[in-house]
Design an enzyme around this catalytic site. Structure first.
Site, short mmCIF file in Angstrom:
data_model
loop_
_atom_site.label_atom_id
_atom_site.label_comp_id
_atom_site.label_asym_id
_atom_site.label_seq_id
_atom_site.Cartn_x
_atom_site.Cartn_y
_atom_site.Cartn_z
N ARG A 36 0.83 -1.23 0.00
CA ARG A 36 0.00 0.00 0.00
C ARG A 36 0.85 1.27 0.00
O ARG A 36 0.41 2.32 0.46
CB ARG A 36 -0.97 0.02 1.19
CG ARG A 36 -1.94 -1.15 1.17
CD ARG A 36 -3.19 -0.85 1.96
NE ARG A 36 -4.07 -1.99 1.97
CZ ARG A 36 -4.10 -2.90 2.94
NH1 ARG A 36 -3.32 -2.77 3.99
NH2 ARG A 36 -4.92 -3.92 2.87
N LYS A 50 3.23 11.71 -10.94
CA LYS A 50 2.26 10.94 -11.72
C LYS A 50 2.86 9.58 -12.03
O LYS A 50 3.97 9.51 -12.59
CB LYS A 50 1.94 11.65 -13.04
CG LYS A 50 0.86 12.69 -12.93
CD LYS A 50 0.46 13.14 -14.33
CE LYS A 50 -0.57 14.23 -14.29
NZ LYS A 50 -0.85 14.76 -15.64
N GLU A 98 9.01 17.70 -24.97
CA GLU A 98 8.44 18.13 -23.67
C GLU A 98 9.09 19.44 -23.22
O GLU A 98 8.43 20.27 -22.58
CB GLU A 98 8.64 17.03 -22.60
CG GLU A 98 7.82 15.76 -22.83
CD GLU A 98 6.33 15.89 -22.47
OE1 GLU A 98 5.87 16.99 -22.12
OE2 GLU A 98 5.62 14.87 -22.58
N LYS A 151 7.76 23.25 -13.64
CA LYS A 151 6.82 22.17 -13.30
C LYS A 151 6.62 22.09 -11.78
O LYS A 151 5.50 21.86 -11.31
CB LYS A 151 7.32 20.83 -13.86
CG LYS A 151 6.33 19.72 -13.58
CD LYS A 151 6.54 18.48 -14.41
CE LYS A 151 5.45 17.47 -14.07
NZ LYS A 151 5.57 16.23 -14.82
N GLU A 199 -3.94 17.79 -10.23
CA GLU A 199 -4.47 18.20 -11.54
C GLU A 199 -5.96 18.54 -11.52
O GLU A 199 -6.76 18.00 -12.28
CB GLU A 199 -4.18 17.10 -12.59
CG GLU A 199 -4.27 17.65 -14.01
CD GLU A 199 -3.82 16.67 -15.07
OE1 GLU A 199 -2.64 16.32 -15.10
OE2 GLU A 199 -4.67 16.24 -15.86
N ARG A 240 -2.56 22.42 -13.36
CA ARG A 240 -1.67 21.35 -13.85
C ARG A 240 -2.12 20.83 -15.22
O ARG A 240 -1.31 20.26 -15.96
CB ARG A 240 -1.58 20.22 -12.82
CG ARG A 240 -0.53 19.19 -13.20
CD ARG A 240 -0.17 18.23 -12.09
NE ARG A 240 0.82 17.29 -12.55
CZ ARG A 240 1.43 16.40 -11.78
NH1 ARG A 240 1.16 16.35 -10.49
NH2 ARG A 240 2.33 15.57 -12.28
N ASN A 282 -0.60 19.44 -20.06
CA ASN A 282 -1.06 18.49 -21.08
C ASN A 282 -1.09 19.12 -22.47
O ASN A 282 -1.66 18.53 -23.39
CB ASN A 282 -2.46 17.97 -20.72
CG ASN A 282 -2.44 17.18 -19.42
OD1 ASN A 282 -1.47 16.49 -19.13
ND2 ASN A 282 -3.49 17.31 -18.62
N HIS A 318 -1.02 17.05 -25.57
CA HIS A 318 -1.11 15.65 -25.14
C HIS A 318 -2.41 14.95 -25.52
O HIS A 318 -2.41 13.73 -25.67
CB HIS A 318 -0.90 15.54 -23.62
CG HIS A 318 0.55 15.59 -23.22
ND1 HIS A 318 1.35 16.67 -23.50
CD2 HIS A 318 1.35 14.67 -22.60
CE1 HIS A 318 2.57 16.43 -23.04
NE2 HIS A 318 2.60 15.22 -22.50
N HIS A 325 -1.60 11.75 -27.30
CA HIS A 325 -1.96 10.41 -26.82
C HIS A 325 -2.79 9.66 -27.85
O HIS A 325 -2.67 8.45 -28.01
CB HIS A 325 -2.74 10.51 -25.50
CG HIS A 325 -1.87 10.81 -24.31
ND1 HIS A 325 -2.37 11.21 -23.09
CD2 HIS A 325 -0.53 10.78 -24.16
CE1 HIS A 325 -1.37 11.41 -22.25
NE2 HIS A 325 -0.25 11.15 -22.87
N HIS A 344 6.24 8.86 -27.40
CA HIS A 344 5.44 9.89 -26.74
C HIS A 344 5.80 11.31 -27.20
O HIS A 344 4.93 12.08 -27.60
CB HIS A 344 5.62 9.74 -25.23
CG HIS A 344 4.86 10.75 -24.43
ND1 HIS A 344 3.48 10.77 -24.38
CD2 HIS A 344 5.27 11.78 -23.66
CE1 HIS A 344 3.09 11.77 -23.61
NE2 HIS A 344 4.15 12.40 -23.16
N1 GLY Z 1 3.30 15.24 -17.62
C1 GLY Z 1 2.32 16.13 -17.17
C2 GLY Z 1 2.19 16.18 -15.68
O1 GLY Z 1 3.03 15.64 -14.98
O2 GLY Z 1 1.25 16.73 -15.18
#
Ligand code: GLY
Length: 360
Positions: free
Chosen positions: A122, A144, A186, A222, A232, A236, A240, A243, A247, A259
């Site tokens: 956990r 993430k 990125e 970031k 997010e 945040r 994206n 993205h 994606h 990616h």
């Molecule tokens: N890669 C986008 C984020 O970490 O929110």
């Protein structure tokens, strides 16, 4: 070259340390964030021959007990099968709650090993040791973690912040050209989001001498966003940029298009769509130079278009995790250095893609 440390004020808080030669010093450098313990280092088959021994030796010399696990490289490994193998390995090695997992590698490794750390017992500590530009400027920071499902990219995951990130910039200088370009996408995304001056520096390509500065800029930007919006809920989502379409391109290609390459095409398509749909504010119109973004994408060796038609991309985006009911929030590059969120009905996405799909 100097070593830079950026502190990320999330829960837990942690340092991102950036500089040359850091993998060989990772043992002593981790001691404060992760007191001596059993460290399970997980990496993939391309990275293991290059850096695993260096990391293992540094950890052993510092006094950690070390176990290692290597999985097959590639996005195709970012699934339940590999995740399960990693979890079984941690259990077989009898890692306990005082142990720690180290993710040594690029985005696939960091995301999947982070998820293993979130699930095992956990939740145990993990650290990120990014070895690609993409992981350095983006995925190793912010907590993430995820694996892909057949329905789409990163659809099963958790938020778990690492205990530390150590980014050895020497690793970034020997990357294969297409892997480097993947991370450049990125970094360019961050420049479009945050800083026209950084964008201007990157327009002529990315030289090794710029790497430390670019990684530090992207991480600092970031870190600020993640501190303000860890899960997010709002700001945040800006990260994206490119993205949703990116994606969808990855999914349409069966995850054979990397990616960053997919995100670059997504960024260029969103840029053209923004202009063609008249979404620029009056203030932004004066400074808007869509051609600059397209040229920067191409000068970094990245694609600015895709062969997959808008209909297929829009269909692929239906399972995007940024969809909320019948709406989806997209990121609109309203000028270089500033972007905005726009929530649209998901049925409108195809016409947005159509507006930016074709090269002019
Ligand atoms: N890669 C986008 C984020 O970490 O929110």
């Amino acid at each position: 070259m100097s070593i830079q440390t950026i502190h990320v004020r999330t829960n837990p808080e942690y340092d991102v340390t950036i500089g040359p030669g850091l993998l060989a010093e990772c043992g002593p450098r981790l001691k404060e964030a992760v007191p001596l313990c059993h460290m399970a280092v997980v990496t993939e088959s391309n990275v293991a021959p290059l850096y695993l021994e260096t990391v293992k030796n540094s950890l052993l010399e510092a006094g950690y007990k070390v176990s290692t696990y290597v999985f097959p490289a590639g996005e195709g490994s970012k699934n339940f099968h590999t995740l399960s193998n990693i979890l079984e390995f941690l259990a077989e090695e009898q890692l306990t709650r005082t142990g720690c997992v180290a993710a040594l590698g690029g985005g696939v490794t960091g995301d999947m090993v982070g998820l293993a750390a979130a699930l095992y017992l956990r939740g145990v500590k993990y650290v990120q040791l990014p070895t690609t530009l993409l992981a350095a400027v983006d995925s190793s920071v912010g907590g993430k973690t995820a694996i892909d499902l057949s329905a789409g990219k990163n659809l099963a995951g958790a938020f778990l912040q690492p205990a530390a990130v150590i980014c050895d910039t020497d690793c970034l200088k020997t990357l294969p050209r297409h892997v480097f370009a993947d991370g450049a996408a990125e970094a360019l995304k961050t420049a479009v989001l945050s800083d026209e001056r950084l964008f201007a520096k990157m327009e002529g390509g990315l030289r090794d001498s710029m790497l430390e500065e670019i990684v530090a800029h992207c991480v600092a930007y970031k870190a600020g966003v993640v501190e303000r919006d860890e899960k997010e809920q709002g700001e945040r989502k800006l990260l994206n940029l490119g993205h949703t379409i990116g994606h969808a391109i990855e999914k349409c290609s069966g995850f054979t298009i990397p990616h960053g390459h997919a995100v670059a095409a997504g960024l260029a398509i969103m840029t053209r769509a923004t202009e063609n749909l008249g979404w620029l504010t009056d203030g932004a119109k004066q400074t808007w130079e869509a051609d600059r973004i397209e040229s920067a994408v191409e000068s970094l060796g990245l694609p600015s278009s895709t062969e997959y038609p808008p209909e297929a991309l829009a269909k692929a985006a239906l399972s995007d995790k940024k969809r909320a009911g019948n709406n989806i929030t997209i990121v609109v590059p309203s000028k270089i250095g500033h972007c905005e969120l726009k929530t649209i009905p998901v049925i409108q996405l195809q016409s947005v893609i159509e507006a930016g799909w074709a090269l002019e």
